[in-house]
Design a protein around this motif. Structure first.
Motif, PDB file in Angstrom:
ATOM      1  N   LEU A  20      -8.803  -4.522  31.022  1.00 15.20           N
ATOM      2  CA  LEU A  20      -9.876  -5.497  31.161  1.00 15.20           C
ATOM      3  C   LEU A  20      -9.888  -6.074  32.569  1.00 15.20           C
ATOM      4  CD1 LEU A  20      -9.289  -7.444  27.829  1.00 15.20           C
ATOM      5  CD2 LEU A  20     -11.218  -5.942  28.313  1.00 15.20           C
ATOM      6  N   CYS A  21     -11.071  -6.221  33.095  1.00 15.44           N
ATOM      7  CA  CYS A  21     -11.263  -6.871  34.382  1.00 15.44           C
ATOM      8  C   CYS A  21     -12.011  -8.177  34.136  1.00 15.44           C
ATOM      9  CB  CYS A  21     -12.051  -5.964  35.318  1.00 15.44           C
ATOM     10  SG  CYS A  21     -12.451  -6.696  36.914  1.00 15.44           S
ATOM     11  N   ALA A  22     -11.683  -9.192  34.893  1.00  8.89           N
ATOM     12  CA  ALA A  22     -12.373 -10.473  34.782  1.00  8.89           C
ATOM     13  C   ALA A  22     -12.535 -11.075  36.165  1.00  8.89           C
ATOM     14  CB  ALA A  22     -11.592 -11.429  33.882  1.00  8.89           C
ATOM     15  N   SER A  23     -13.532 -11.925  36.320  1.00  5.89           N
ATOM     16  CA  SER A  23     -13.704 -12.627  37.589  1.00  5.89           C
ATOM     17  C   SER A  23     -13.958 -14.098  37.325  1.00  5.89           C
ATOM     18  CB  SER A  23     -14.837 -12.009  38.412  1.00  5.89           C
ATOM     19  OG  SER A  23     -16.105 -12.224  37.809  1.00  5.89           O
ATOM     20  N   SER A  24     -13.715 -14.913  38.338  1.00  2.00           N
ATOM     21  CA  SER A  24     -13.968 -16.348  38.227  1.00  2.00           C
ATOM     22  C   SER A  24     -14.266 -16.899  39.605  1.00  2.00           C
ATOM     23  CB  SER A  24     -12.767 -17.079  37.616  1.00  2.00           C
ATOM     24  OG  SER A  24     -11.747 -17.260  38.576  1.00  2.00           O
ATOM     25  N   SER A  25     -14.737 -18.146  39.600  1.00  2.00           N
ATOM     26  CA  SER A  25     -15.115 -18.760  40.870  1.00  2.00           C
ATOM     27  C   SER A  25     -13.930 -19.385  41.587  1.00  2.00           C
ATOM     28  CB  SER A  25     -16.202 -19.809  40.654  1.00  2.00           C
ATOM     29  OG  SER A  25     -15.728 -20.828  39.807  1.00  2.00           O
ATOM     30  N   GLY A  26     -12.730 -19.311  41.002  1.00  3.70           N
ATOM     31  CA  GLY A  26     -11.565 -19.552  41.832  1.00  3.70           C
ATOM     32  C   GLY A  26     -10.800 -20.838  41.645  1.00  3.70           C
ATOM     33  N   THR A  27     -11.182 -21.684  40.704  1.00  2.00           N
ATOM     34  CA  THR A  27     -10.336 -22.841  40.436  1.00  2.00           C
ATOM     35  C   THR A  27      -9.720 -22.665  39.051  1.00  2.00           C
ATOM     36  OG1 THR A  27     -12.071 -24.147  39.385  1.00  2.00           O
ATOM     37  CG2 THR A  27     -11.861 -24.301  41.778  1.00  2.00           C
ATOM     38  N   GLY A  28      -8.632 -23.393  38.790  1.00  2.59           N
ATOM     39  CA  GLY A  28      -7.941 -23.242  37.512  1.00  2.59           C
ATOM     40  C   GLY A  28      -8.806 -23.573  36.316  1.00  2.59           C
ATOM     41  N   ARG A  85     -12.609   1.325  37.953  1.00  3.28           N
ATOM     42  CA  ARG A  85     -13.336   0.461  38.885  1.00  3.28           C
ATOM     43  C   ARG A  85     -13.850  -0.774  38.171  1.00  3.28           C
ATOM     44  NH1 ARG A  85     -17.258   1.311  43.743  1.00  3.28           N
ATOM     45  NH2 ARG A  85     -18.597  -0.539  43.563  1.00  3.28           N
ATOM     46  N   CYS A  86     -13.873  -1.885  38.888  1.00  8.87           N
ATOM     47  CA  CYS A  86     -14.422  -3.133  38.364  1.00  8.87           C
ATOM     48  C   CYS A  86     -15.335  -3.755  39.411  1.00  8.87           C
ATOM     49  CB  CYS A  86     -13.300  -4.113  38.023  1.00  8.87           C
ATOM     50  SG  CYS A  86     -13.882  -5.774  37.600  1.00  8.87           S
ATOM     51  N   ASP A  87     -16.538  -4.099  38.997  1.00  8.96           N
ATOM     52  CA  ASP A  87     -17.466  -4.850  39.852  1.00  8.96           C
ATOM     53  C   ASP A  87     -17.612  -6.256  39.284  1.00  8.96           C
ATOM     54  OD1 ASP A  87     -18.469  -1.819  40.216  1.00  8.96           O
ATOM     55  OD2 ASP A  87     -18.999  -3.028  41.973  1.00  8.96           O
ATOM     56  N   PRO A  88     -17.127  -7.268  39.985  1.00 10.91           N
ATOM     57  CA  PRO A  88     -17.169  -8.633  39.458  1.00 10.91           C
ATOM     58  C   PRO A  88     -18.544  -9.253  39.638  1.00 10.91           C
ATOM     59  CG  PRO A  88     -16.249  -8.651  41.656  1.00 10.91           C
ATOM     60  CD  PRO A  88     -16.518  -7.208  41.324  1.00 10.91           C
ATOM     61  N   ILE A  89     -18.705 -10.452  39.119  1.00 13.62           N
ATOM     62  CA  ILE A  89     -19.903 -11.243  39.392  1.00 13.62           C
ATOM     63  C   ILE A  89     -19.906 -11.549  40.894  1.00 13.62           C
ATOM     64  CG2 ILE A  89     -21.007 -13.483  38.982  1.00 13.62           C
ATOM     65  CD1 ILE A  89     -19.865 -13.264  36.092  1.00 13.62           C
ATOM     66  N   SER A  90     -21.030 -11.361  41.534  1.00 12.17           N
ATOM     67  CA  SER A  90     -21.076 -11.294  42.997  1.00 12.17           C
ATOM     68  C   SER A  90     -20.537 -12.546  43.704  1.00 12.17           C
ATOM     69  CB  SER A  90     -22.493 -11.002  43.467  1.00 12.17           C
ATOM     70  OG  SER A  90     -23.376 -11.988  42.983  1.00 12.17           O
ATOM     71  N   GLU A  91     -20.766 -13.711  43.155  1.00 14.40           N
ATOM     72  CA  GLU A  91     -20.323 -14.914  43.875  1.00 14.40           C
ATOM     73  C   GLU A  91     -18.896 -15.334  43.525  1.00 14.40           C
ATOM     74  OE1 GLU A  91     -22.903 -14.662  41.838  1.00 14.40           O
ATOM     75  OE2 GLU A  91     -23.059 -16.362  40.471  1.00 14.40           O
TER      76      GLU A  91
END
Lengths: 114, 114
Positions: free
Chosen positions: A91-99, A22-28
């Motif tokens: 590994l899990c990673a999150s981002s705000s969605g732009t390159g 399971r991975c919980d990303p940064i909420s936004e």
């Protein structure tokens, strides 16, 4: 910002068993990525989501691997019929969605298949 | 497709000495470039990024990197290293346009010797 969290930290399983991480990303963050890292190698891309949509899958991701992000929040990565070659750090990673947005990584789940 | 080559797998250096970790990338179009650091049993942490503008970028912990388009390089430097800089360092690239995931090099292990 509580960071990206992954569960479990370590998983030992016998060959042939199924495992789920399971991975919980940064909420936004709307983008979520899964990478695999083996000893002495850099992270290798597996798949990523934008919200709940899975936008890309690597050819490394065999049919035994499946990932979901049902409500666009947390994600799960399941490996069916594990093989010894699946042993790695996931590994899990999150981002705000732009390159240009950097990825924020969790501490990973270390899988050992015996 | 884009790719990254980190020319040195291991770099030993004495404490307070300067260090340079080399990174070359391959891409036919414009890119974003990143350096990440990974401490033992942890996920990756962003050191710095090049998006556009000044070719010399400064990051955390006293690190800096210089983007050289003609040589397709993005070498990481620090004028004086500390024992705490001992870690694995990864260079990564993604394309300026499109939704391509981040591609990592194999990493360089920096060992700082007292």
């Amino acid at each position: 910002d509580t960071g990206v969290s992954q569960d479990p930290r370590h998983k030992i399983t016998k060959r042939g068993q199924n495992v789920t991480f399971r991975c919980d990303p940064i909420s936004e963050h709307n983008r979520l990525y899964w990478y695999r890292q083996t000893l002495g190698q850099g992270p290798e891309f597996l798949t990523y989501f934008q919200n709940e949509a899975q936008l890309e899958k690597s050819r490394l991701l065999s049919d035994r691997f499946s990932a979901e992000r049902p409500k666009g929040s947390f994600s799960t990565l399941e490996i069916q019929r594990t093989e010894q070659g699946d042993s790695a750090m996931y590994l899990c990673a999150s981002s705000s969605g732009t390159g240009s947005s950097p990825l924020h990584f969790g501490n990973g789940t270390r899988l050992t298949v015996t | 497709a884009q790719s990254v080559t980190q020319l040195d797998s291991q770099v030993p250096v004495f404490e307070e000495a300067p260090v340079e970790l080399r990174c070359n990338y391959s891409s036919s179009v414009s890119v974003y470039l990143f350096w990440y650091v990974q401490y033992p049993n942890q996920g990756l942490q962003l050191l710095l990024k090049y998006l556009s503008g000044s070719t010399l970028v400064k990051g955390i912990n006293g690190f800096e990197a210089e983007f050289n388009k003609s040589q397709t390089s993005f070498h990481l430097r620090k004028p004086s290293v500390h024992i705490s800089d001992t870690a694995e360092y990864f260079c990564a690239v993604t394309l300026l346009r499109g939704n391509t995931p981040l591609v990592f090099g194999k990493g360089t292990r920096l060992s700082v010797i007292a």
